[in-house]
Design a protein around this motif. Structure first.
Motif, mmCIF file in Angstrom:
data_model
loop_
_atom_site.group_PDB
_atom_site.id
_atom_site.type_symbol
_atom_site.label_atom_id
_atom_site.label_comp_id
_atom_site.label_asym_id
_atom_site.label_seq_id
_atom_site.Cartn_x
_atom_site.Cartn_y
_atom_site.Cartn_z
ATOM 1 N N LEU A 61 -0.474 30.112 16.542
ATOM 2 C CA LEU A 61 0.913 30.582 16.566
ATOM 3 C C LEU A 61 1.248 31.314 15.264
ATOM 4 C CD1 LEU A 61 3.730 30.594 17.923
ATOM 5 C CD2 LEU A 61 4.137 28.363 16.859
ATOM 6 N N LEU A 62 0.819 30.746 14.143
ATOM 7 C CA LEU A 62 1.101 31.378 12.849
ATOM 8 C C LEU A 62 0.398 32.732 12.747
ATOM 9 C CD1 LEU A 62 0.871 28.216 10.582
ATOM 10 C CD2 LEU A 62 2.901 29.629 10.929
ATOM 11 N N GLU A 63 -0.812 32.800 13.258
ATOM 12 C CA GLU A 63 -1.543 34.077 13.216
ATOM 13 C C GLU A 63 -0.836 35.122 14.081
ATOM 14 O OE1 GLU A 63 -5.979 32.364 12.102
ATOM 15 O OE2 GLU A 63 -5.524 32.804 14.199
ATOM 16 N N GLN A 64 -0.349 34.660 15.216
ATOM 17 C CA GLN A 64 0.391 35.567 16.102
ATOM 18 C C GLN A 64 1.642 36.119 15.389
ATOM 19 O OE1 GLN A 64 1.631 33.517 19.726
ATOM 20 N NE2 GLN A 64 3.294 34.983 19.884
ATOM 21 N N LYS A 65 2.239 35.304 14.531
ATOM 22 C CA LYS A 65 3.439 35.736 13.801
ATOM 23 C C LYS A 65 3.093 36.598 12.592
ATOM 24 C CE LYS A 65 6.270 33.697 16.537
ATOM 25 N NZ LYS A 65 7.240 34.470 17.344
ATOM 26 N N GLY A 66 1.805 36.740 12.288
ATOM 27 C CA GLY A 66 1.393 37.642 11.222
ATOM 28 C C GLY A 66 0.886 36.973 9.960
ATOM 29 N N PHE A 67 0.819 35.644 9.935
ATOM 30 C CA PHE A 67 0.301 34.946 8.747
ATOM 31 C C PHE A 67 -1.224 34.986 8.723
ATOM 32 C CE2 PHE A 67 4.438 32.797 9.149
ATOM 33 C CZ PHE A 67 4.871 32.841 7.839
ATOM 34 N N ASP A 68 -1.748 34.943 7.513
ATOM 35 C CA ASP A 68 -3.182 34.788 7.310
ATOM 36 C C ASP A 68 -3.390 33.311 6.926
ATOM 37 O OD1 ASP A 68 -5.824 34.950 6.571
ATOM 38 O OD2 ASP A 68 -5.419 35.991 4.672
ATOM 39 N N VAL A 69 -3.818 32.496 7.895
ATOM 40 C CA VAL A 69 -3.922 31.049 7.653
ATOM 41 C C VAL A 69 -5.250 30.761 6.949
ATOM 42 C CG1 VAL A 69 -3.860 28.756 8.682
ATOM 43 C CG2 VAL A 69 -2.525 30.605 9.701
ATOM 44 N N VAL A 70 -5.149 30.256 5.709
ATOM 45 C CA VAL A 70 -6.345 30.132 4.881
ATOM 46 C C VAL A 70 -6.845 28.696 4.722
ATOM 47 C CG1 VAL A 70 -5.948 32.277 3.630
ATOM 48 C CG2 VAL A 70 -4.925 30.157 2.764
ATOM 49 N N ALA A 71 -6.042 27.695 5.114
ATOM 50 C CA ALA A 71 -6.496 26.319 4.901
ATOM 51 C C ALA A 71 -5.726 25.336 5.770
ATOM 52 C CB ALA A 71 -6.325 25.942 3.428
ATOM 53 N N ALA A 72 -6.361 24.199 6.023
ATOM 54 C CA ALA A 72 -5.709 23.135 6.801
ATOM 55 C C ALA A 72 -6.076 21.792 6.181
ATOM 56 C CB ALA A 72 -6.169 23.182 8.251
ATOM 57 N N SER A 74 2.528 36.725 4.741
ATOM 58 C CA SER A 74 1.728 36.231 3.616
ATOM 59 C C SER A 74 0.588 35.315 4.090
ATOM 60 C CB SER A 74 2.636 35.420 2.688
ATOM 61 O OG SER A 74 3.058 34.257 3.386
ATOM 62 N N LYS A 75 -0.067 34.734 3.123
ATOM 63 C CA LYS A 75 -1.034 33.682 3.434
ATOM 64 C C LYS A 75 -0.265 32.400 3.765
ATOM 65 C CE LYS A 75 -4.713 35.567 0.603
ATOM 66 N NZ LYS A 75 -5.330 36.198 1.776
ATOM 67 N N ALA A 76 -0.910 31.546 4.545
ATOM 68 C CA ALA A 76 -0.267 30.295 4.947
ATOM 69 C C ALA A 76 -1.304 29.183 5.003
ATOM 70 C CB ALA A 76 0.391 30.460 6.313
ATOM 71 N N PHE A 77 -0.822 27.937 4.968
ATOM 72 C CA PHE A 77 -1.701 26.792 5.237
ATOM 73 C C PHE A 77 -0.925 25.785 6.067
ATOM 74 C CE2 PHE A 77 0.009 23.532 2.336
ATOM 75 C CZ PHE A 77 0.740 24.301 1.453
ATOM 76 N N VAL A 78 -1.663 24.914 6.743
ATOM 77 C CA VAL A 78 -1.030 23.883 7.569
ATOM 78 C C VAL A 78 -1.500 22.512 7.078
ATOM 79 C CG1 VAL A 78 -0.817 25.381 9.593
ATOM 80 C CG2 VAL A 78 -2.855 23.959 9.339
#
Ligand SMILES: Cc1cc2nc3c(=O)[nH]c(=O)nc-3n(C[C@H](O)[C@H](O)[C@H](O)COP(=O)(O)O)c2cc1C
Length: 161
Positions: free
Chosen positions: A100-111, A75-79
């Motif tokens: 790391l999250l992208e490598q696991k398949g997340f779509d990181v959209v915000a921090a 899914s999408k993710a944020f940190v």
């Protein structure tokens, strides 16, 4: 939109205070890494990952939890983080976690990151630095971050355009 927040907050509860505000806006439960089965993450449209910063890294419990996830489409993710010092420059502490999250398949959209009371040992004899933070303004910034995030993720979900 279904959201959940995985948060490690062990030093002063600083990050948990931020997580609770973000969780309220996103209507998301805040859990510790040990409280959720990794497979359950697939039930959510958005997953948040946050902790305090320790020696320039997110907390080890959070990192180990993510490291153990199988690589798959996610899914999408944020940190988000709290720390004594800002998340900037070439040593941005959010960057390795995002990778790391992208490598696991997340779509990181915000921090998001907030300054917070820091009692790392050089500062401890003086009562630490940034005492009193996160303060009301910091919590308000977290709320605004979550509102913008909620809007953009909702707009991007299938069937909501
Ligand atoms: C052992 C230790 C190491 C820390 N290292 C850093 C650091 O490298 N950079 C930073 O900005 N803050 C650092 N801090 C401050 C914490 O990131 C800050 O207090 C954070 O808000 C703690 O979050 P928590 O209360 O949710 O656990 C450190 C604090 C401790 C106790």
């Amino acid at each position: 939109m279904k959201a959940i927040i995985v948060c490690t907050s062990v030093s002063h509860g600083n990050t948990k205070r931020i997580a609770d505000v973000i969780g309220e806006v996103l209507d998301a439960r805040v859990v510790e890494p040990g409280d959720i089965d990794a497979a359950q993450l697939a039930d959510y449209d958005l997953v948040g990952f946050g902790s305090g910063i320790y020696l320039r890294s997110y907390h080890e419990d959070l990192r180990s939890f993510i490291e153990a996830l199988p690589e798959e489409r996610r899914s999408k993710a944020f940190v988000f983080a709290t720390s004594g010092f800002p998340d900037k420059g070439i040593h941005r502490f959010s960057r390795p976690l995002v990778q790391l999250l992208e490598q696991k398949g997340f779509d990181v959209v915000a921090a998001f990151s907030s300054r917070a009371w820091d009692t790392y040992f050089p500062f401890k004899p003086f009562g630490g630095i940034r005492k009193g933070r996160p303060n009301a303004d910091d919590l308000e910034s977290a709320r605004t971050f979550a509102e913008v995030l909620r809007g953009s993720v909702q707009d991007s979900l299938p069937g909501t355009g």
